[in-house]
Design a protein around this motif. Structure first.
Motif, PDB file in Angstrom:
ATOM      1  N   THR A  32      -8.969  -1.727  43.152  1.00 36.51           N
ATOM      2  CA  THR A  32      -8.647  -2.440  44.388  1.00 36.51           C
ATOM      3  C   THR A  32      -8.379  -3.915  44.117  1.00 36.51           C
ATOM      4  OG1 THR A  32     -10.036  -0.900  45.625  1.00 36.51           O
ATOM      5  CG2 THR A  32      -9.456  -2.967  46.721  1.00 36.51           C
ATOM      6  N   GLU A  33      -9.083  -4.483  43.143  1.00 39.70           N
ATOM      7  CA  GLU A  33      -8.946  -5.914  42.842  1.00 39.70           C
ATOM      8  C   GLU A  33      -7.623  -6.262  42.177  1.00 39.70           C
ATOM      9  OE1 GLU A  33     -13.574  -7.327  42.242  1.00 39.70           O
ATOM     10  OE2 GLU A  33     -12.485  -6.535  40.496  1.00 39.70           O
ATOM     11  N   GLN A  34      -6.822  -5.259  41.830  1.00 38.25           N
ATOM     12  CA  GLN A  34      -5.561  -5.528  41.132  1.00 38.25           C
ATOM     13  C   GLN A  34      -4.408  -5.873  42.078  1.00 38.25           C
ATOM     14  OE1 GLN A  34      -5.836  -5.729  37.774  1.00 38.25           O
ATOM     15  NE2 GLN A  34      -7.970  -5.265  38.285  1.00 38.25           N
ATOM     16  N   SER A  35      -4.679  -6.043  43.349  1.00 39.05           N
ATOM     17  CA  SER A  35      -3.634  -6.273  44.340  1.00 39.05           C
ATOM     18  C   SER A  35      -2.830  -7.545  44.056  1.00 39.05           C
ATOM     19  CB  SER A  35      -4.262  -6.379  45.733  1.00 39.05           C
ATOM     20  OG  SER A  35      -3.367  -6.941  46.660  1.00 39.05           O
ATOM     21  N   ARG A  36      -1.522  -7.411  43.971  1.00 41.05           N
ATOM     22  CA  ARG A  36      -0.672  -8.594  43.818  1.00 41.05           C
ATOM     23  C   ARG A  36      -0.730  -9.459  45.076  1.00 41.05           C
ATOM     24  NH1 ARG A  36       5.898  -9.134  44.259  1.00 41.05           N
ATOM     25  NH2 ARG A  36       5.906 -11.424  44.164  1.00 41.05           N
ATOM     26  N   PHE A  37      -0.785  -8.820  46.239  1.00 37.51           N
ATOM     27  CA  PHE A  37      -0.813  -9.588  47.485  1.00 37.51           C
ATOM     28  C   PHE A  37      -2.005 -10.545  47.488  1.00 37.51           C
ATOM     29  CE2 PHE A  37      -1.854 -10.536  51.834  1.00 37.51           C
ATOM     30  CZ  PHE A  37      -0.633 -10.709  52.458  1.00 37.51           C
ATOM     31  N   ILE A  38      -3.185 -10.021  47.168  1.00 36.03           N
ATOM     32  CA  ILE A  38      -4.378 -10.866  47.164  1.00 36.03           C
ATOM     33  C   ILE A  38      -4.271 -11.933  46.082  1.00 36.03           C
ATOM     34  CG2 ILE A  38      -6.876 -10.911  46.900  1.00 36.03           C
ATOM     35  CD1 ILE A  38      -5.888  -9.579  49.474  1.00 36.03           C
ATOM     36  N   GLY A  39      -3.780 -11.557  44.904  1.00 34.46           N
ATOM     37  CA  GLY A  39      -3.632 -12.529  43.828  1.00 34.46           C
ATOM     38  C   GLY A  39      -2.711 -13.673  44.207  1.00 34.46           C
ATOM     39  N   ASP A  40      -1.566 -13.341  44.815  1.00 31.00           N
ATOM     40  CA  ASP A  40      -0.624 -14.390  45.212  1.00 31.00           C
ATOM     41  C   ASP A  40      -1.185 -15.247  46.342  1.00 31.00           C
ATOM     42  OD1 ASP A  40       1.111 -13.506  43.308  1.00 31.00           O
ATOM     43  OD2 ASP A  40       2.682 -12.842  44.679  1.00 31.00           O
ATOM     44  N   LEU A  41      -1.905 -14.625  47.253  1.00 34.12           N
ATOM     45  CA  LEU A  41      -2.513 -15.386  48.340  1.00 34.12           C
ATOM     46  C   LEU A  41      -3.498 -16.407  47.787  1.00 34.12           C
ATOM     47  CD1 LEU A  41      -3.028 -15.827  51.414  1.00 34.12           C
ATOM     48  CD2 LEU A  41      -4.829 -14.100  51.221  1.00 34.12           C
ATOM     49  N   LEU A  42      -4.368 -15.973  46.895  1.00 32.33           N
ATOM     50  CA  LEU A  42      -5.391 -16.867  46.366  1.00 32.33           C
ATOM     51  C   LEU A  42      -4.809 -17.939  45.461  1.00 32.33           C
ATOM     52  CD1 LEU A  42      -8.278 -14.345  45.625  1.00 32.33           C
ATOM     53  CD2 LEU A  42      -7.811 -15.664  47.698  1.00 32.33           C
ATOM     54  N   ALA A  43      -3.629 -17.685  44.934  1.00 35.24           N
ATOM     55  CA  ALA A  43      -2.951 -18.684  44.104  1.00 35.24           C
ATOM     56  C   ALA A  43      -2.122 -19.657  44.930  1.00 35.24           C
ATOM     57  CB  ALA A  43      -2.063 -17.981  43.086  1.00 35.24           C
ATOM     58  N   GLY A  44      -2.114 -19.485  46.251  1.00 41.86           N
ATOM     59  CA  GLY A  44      -1.352 -20.384  47.104  1.00 41.86           C
ATOM     60  C   GLY A  44       0.137 -20.102  47.107  1.00 41.86           C
ATOM     61  N   LYS A  45       0.533 -18.894  46.695  1.00 43.93           N
ATOM     62  CA  LYS A  45       1.945 -18.547  46.624  1.00 43.93           C
ATOM     63  C   LYS A  45       2.492 -17.968  47.920  1.00 43.93           C
ATOM     64  CE  LYS A  45       1.778 -17.582  41.648  1.00 43.93           C
ATOM     65  NZ  LYS A  45       1.999 -16.538  40.607  1.00 43.93           N
ATOM     66  N   LEU A  46       1.595 -17.709  48.876  1.00 41.98           N
ATOM     67  CA  LEU A  46       2.023 -17.150  50.157  1.00 41.98           C
ATOM     68  C   LEU A  46       1.853 -18.186  51.258  1.00 41.98           C
ATOM     69  CD1 LEU A  46       0.438 -13.562  50.038  1.00 41.98           C
ATOM     70  CD2 LEU A  46       2.590 -14.378  49.045  1.00 41.98           C
ATOM     71  N   THR A  47       2.591 -18.017  52.318  1.00 46.14           N
ATOM     72  CA  THR A  47       2.462 -18.892  53.486  1.00 46.14           C
ATOM     73  C   THR A  47       1.199 -18.533  54.265  1.00 46.14           C
ATOM     74  OG1 THR A  47       3.700 -17.383  54.903  1.00 46.14           O
ATOM     75  CG2 THR A  47       4.970 -19.024  53.659  1.00 46.14           C
ATOM     76  N   SER A  48       0.874 -19.361  55.225  1.00 45.30           N
ATOM     77  CA  SER A  48      -0.273 -19.067  56.081  1.00 45.30           C
ATOM     78  C   SER A  48      -0.054 -17.786  56.873  1.00 45.30           C
ATOM     79  CB  SER A  48      -0.548 -20.232  57.027  1.00 45.30           C
ATOM     80  OG  SER A  48       0.557 -20.474  57.879  1.00 45.30           O
ATOM     81  N   ALA A  49       1.216 -17.417  57.078  1.00 47.51           N
ATOM     82  CA  ALA A  49       1.502 -16.159  57.764  1.00 47.51           C
ATOM     83  C   ALA A  49       1.021 -14.968  56.942  1.00 47.51           C
ATOM     84  CB  ALA A  49       2.997 -16.035  58.045  1.00 47.51           C
TER      85      ALA A  49
END
Length: 228
Positions: A32-49
């Motif tokens: 479960t921890e391998q999620s790209r979505f979560i990784g990118d979010l925590l790296a600041g690569k995603l918008t607040s949306a």
């Protein structure tokens, strides 16, 4: 714990239920921890949306889980795990209003994986106390553990302080480690047969899969959340 004549049992050896859950679900947890979505979010690569999208799906899960909790207020298996200090729906509502505005409810629609997750909660969490505990465990113990790491990473990545992070803030739990230790003690003391303990562990594994599927659905839309 030892096997009791009444049929209430722990493992065949001295290993408690809490430790058995940890070891027998470790692979699913790591997957479960391998999620790209979560990784990118925590790296600041995603918008607040993107953050809001995650919280919106999480909110739908907690609505079902906490409704089930209210149904178990007097149950001898489930009730020891309940506590107002854990409840997350109000915090999620505050975060979503901060991120999306007053009409945030109009923007929260269940993804297919979230629908399956909520359907499973409706199927098992109301009428099977140990099944409720399985889902309670994965959510709240995760919030008090990895969730605190996520909180700090979101602070750094997006500059949040309190608003936007209320979901991860447990004001009424002064010492999370002691709280988690006590929670594990309750798992070990739960009046469950050996078969019921294994069913609970199997349900925790399924809960991890449901979470992973939710992350995968979010990842399928990740292009719309990437910082340009």
């Amino acid at each position: 714990m030892t096997v009791l004549d009444s049929g209430v049992a722990a493992a065949d050896d001295a290993t408690g239920l809490a430790e058995r859950i940890r070891t027998q679900t470790d692979a699913a947890h790591r997957q479960t921890e391998q999620s790209r979505f979560i990784g990118d979010l925590l790296a600041g690569k995603l918008t607040s949306a993107g953050h809001a999208a995650l919280l919106g799906q999480t909110y739908l899960v907690y609505l079902a889980l906490e409704e089930a909790g209210r149904a178990h207020a007097s149950d001898p298996i489930a009730s020891p795990f309940l506590g107002d200090e854990l409840l997350r729906t109000e915090a999620l509502e505050a975060d979503l209003e901060f991120l999306l505005g007053a009409s945030w409810r109009d923007e929260v629609t269940a993804l297919p994986a979230t629908t399956r997750y909520v359907d499973r909660l409706n199927e098992v969490a109301f009428d099977w106390p140990a099944g409720f505990v399985a889902h309670h465990y994965i959510r709240y113990m995760g919030d008090l553990s990895g969730g605190q790491i996520i909180r700090r990473m979101l602070e750094r990545a997006y500059g949040y302080t309190t608003d936007g992070l209320r979901f991860y803030i447990f004001d009424q739990i002064e010492k999370p480690k002691l709280y988690k230790d006590a929670y594990r003690g309750k798992l070990d003391a739960a009046p469950l047969s050996a078969d019921e303990q294994q069913r609970l562990i199997d349900e925790v594994n399924l809960a991890y899969q449901l979470n992973g599927d939710l992350f995968a659905d979010l990842e399928a839309e990740i292009e719309s959340y990437l910082v340009s």
